[in-house]
Design an enzyme around this catalytic site. Structure first.
Site, PDB file in Angstrom:
ATOM      1  N   GLN A   1      -5.382  -1.715   9.253  1.00  0.00           N
ATOM      2  CA  GLN A   1      -5.225  -3.043   8.653  1.00  0.00           C
ATOM      3  C   GLN A   1      -5.868  -4.117   9.532  1.00  0.00           C
ATOM      4  O   GLN A   1      -5.643  -4.160  10.741  1.00  0.00           O
ATOM      5  CB  GLN A   1      -3.723  -3.334   8.451  1.00  0.00           C
ATOM      6  CG  GLN A   1      -3.437  -4.624   7.713  1.00  0.00           C
ATOM      7  CD  GLN A   1      -3.909  -4.624   6.258  1.00  0.00           C
ATOM      8  OE1 GLN A   1      -3.919  -3.587   5.596  1.00  0.00           O
ATOM      9  NE2 GLN A   1      -4.298  -5.772   5.757  1.00  0.00           N
TER      10      GLN A   1
ATOM     11  N   LYS B   1       0.848  -1.202   0.000  1.00  0.00           N
ATOM     12  CA  LYS B   1       0.000   0.000   0.000  1.00  0.00           C
ATOM     13  C   LYS B   1       0.876   1.241   0.000  1.00  0.00           C
ATOM     14  O   LYS B   1       0.638   2.196  -0.741  1.00  0.00           O
ATOM     15  CB  LYS B   1      -0.929   0.013   1.231  1.00  0.00           C
ATOM     16  CG  LYS B   1      -2.143  -0.862   1.047  1.00  0.00           C
ATOM     17  CD  LYS B   1      -2.909  -1.044   2.337  1.00  0.00           C
ATOM     18  CE  LYS B   1      -3.930  -2.172   2.139  1.00  0.00           C
ATOM     19  NZ  LYS B   1      -4.459  -2.708   3.376  1.00  0.00           N
TER      20      LYS B   1
ATOM     21  N   ASP C   1     -11.890   2.555   3.739  1.00  0.00           N
ATOM     22  CA  ASP C   1     -12.245   1.136   3.666  1.00  0.00           C
ATOM     23  C   ASP C   1     -13.763   0.947   3.567  1.00  0.00           C
ATOM     24  O   ASP C   1     -14.232  -0.164   3.320  1.00  0.00           O
ATOM     25  CB  ASP C   1     -11.794   0.444   4.965  1.00  0.00           C
ATOM     26  CG  ASP C   1     -10.662  -0.534   4.746  1.00  0.00           C
ATOM     27  OD1 ASP C   1     -10.478  -0.964   3.595  1.00  0.00           O
ATOM     28  OD2 ASP C   1      -9.991  -0.874   5.728  1.00  0.00           O
TER      29      ASP C   1
HETATM   30  N1  GUN Z   1      -7.158  -7.000   5.477  1.00  0.00           N
HETATM   31  C1  GUN Z   1      -7.378  -7.709   4.339  1.00  0.00           C
HETATM   32  N2  GUN Z   1      -8.051  -6.959   3.446  1.00  0.00           N
HETATM   33  C2  GUN Z   1      -8.277  -5.755   4.020  1.00  0.00           C
HETATM   34  C3  GUN Z   1      -8.922  -4.562   3.596  1.00  0.00           C
HETATM   35  O1  GUN Z   1      -9.456  -4.447   2.494  1.00  0.00           O
HETATM   36  N3  GUN Z   1      -8.929  -3.555   4.507  1.00  0.00           N
HETATM   37  C4  GUN Z   1      -8.380  -3.666   5.729  1.00  0.00           C
HETATM   38  N4  GUN Z   1      -8.466  -2.627   6.545  1.00  0.00           N
HETATM   39  N5  GUN Z   1      -7.777  -4.748   6.144  1.00  0.00           N
HETATM   40  C5  GUN Z   1      -7.716  -5.795   5.304  1.00  0.00           C
END
Ligand code: GUN
Length: 301
Positions: free
Chosen positions: A98, A54, A121
């Site tokens: 996350q 990311k 998100d």
């Molecule tokens: N962990 C796995 N996929 C995601 C996601 O799309 N967002 C977040 N915050 N954590 C994740």
């Protein structure tokens, strides 16, 4: 018949290119840099890989990237205070915590602390509620990526409207929001899951089949209607029993790809399908969040 591959890497790169262009324009016109803050708690290896990726793509798109890494035993209050600080920080446009969080932390409480306008998100009750009501808001990234991939897999002139979309999986991160997003595209939507009766038959009725159960190779090739579009959200690490490969583990989806490719019209590979789209949509959401919060015109990205 062999399915055509839906190339998530290339499609994600084209979304990121649009985002980069919009970021350049915002910098030129308004003199600021859309910025994403990512919070990682603990040392989960998969989460570390995602967060690194990311950061890399956020920088590549010309955006600001802030990372907060906290130890696995951090107390909930410290984590929530950090989120409050990020909410109040004007240069932060998007906040992503996350997941999964360590077991002792109440995930719902943490998500609820995120300012909805910065919730890139799309997980807060406000954004999830807005999605379910068909109102504008920030949409979860992975399901958004699924819709983009399904659209790209359509034959020229075709649309998702009226197609039967079966989503296998009912998580808050993928299955449920995907159902609303495909509904928004005028699909007829069925949400199925591991306890659905006659799951094979339900899947066979799908024009678009979204596999999001999180169980390696659970969906079988003969569950697919000939010519259907298959979107495999699963990213499962399993033992690699093929002696030709040196690595002890490999990534597989929720769909038995080798069998599915013989029946589907188009299918996403794992890796290289949905995965890259999640980050591309996250960057897109951060730009959209920054424009909405600053009351600026939304770029067409
Ligand atoms: N962990 C796995 N996929 C995601 C996601 O799309 N967002 C977040 N915050 N954590 C994740």
């Amino acid at each position: 018949m062999t399915a055509s591959l839906i190339d998530g890497k290339t499609i994600a790169a084209s979304v990121r290119a649009n985002v980069t262009e919009a970021v350049d324009e915002l910098k030129l016109t308004y003199g600021y840099v859309p910025t994403l803050a990512v919070v990682l708690v603990g040392e989960d290896p998969a989460s570390q890989v995602y967060v690194k990726s990311k950061h890399k793509f956020t920088k590549e798109a010309g955006m600001g990237s802030i990372e907060h890494k906290l130890p696995a035993d951090v107390d909930e209050k410290t984590l929530i205070n950090l989120i409050h600080d990020l909410n109040a920080d004007d240069k932060v446009d998007g906040i992503l915590v996350q997941l999964p969080l360590p077991k002792l932390i109440d995930t719902d409480k943490v998500i609820a602390a995120i300012e909805p306008a910065k919730d890139v998100d799309g997980l807060t009750e406000i954004n999830a509620g807005r999605l379910s009501l068909g109102k504008p808001g920030l949409r979860p990234c992975t399901p958004e990526g699924c819709v983009i991939l399904a659209k790209r897999a359509l034959k020229d002139g075709d649309s998702l409207s009226g197609k039967h979309c079966v989503i296998v999986g009912r998580s808050i991160l993928v299955g449920k929001p995907a159902a609303f997003l495909f509904l928004e595209q005028n699909c007829t939507v069925t949400i199925a899951h591991s306890r659905t009766k006659n799951l094979d038959k339900v899947c066979r009725s799908a024009d678009i089949l979204v596999a999001a159960v999180g169980r390696p190779l659970m969906l079988k090739g003969d569950w697919i209607k000939k010519g259907a579009i298959v979107i495999d959200v699963g990213i499962n690490r399993v033992a690699n029993d093929n002696p030709k490969f040196k690595r002890k583990t490999k990534l597989v989806g929720d769909m038995d790809f080798d069998a599915a490719v013989k029946r589907a019209g188009a299918i996403t590979p794992v890796p290289g399908g949905v995965g890259p789209m999640t980050i591309a949509c996250l960057l897109r959401n951060t730009v959209l969040a920054s424009c909405a919060r600053r009351k600026m015109a939304m770029p067409d990205i």
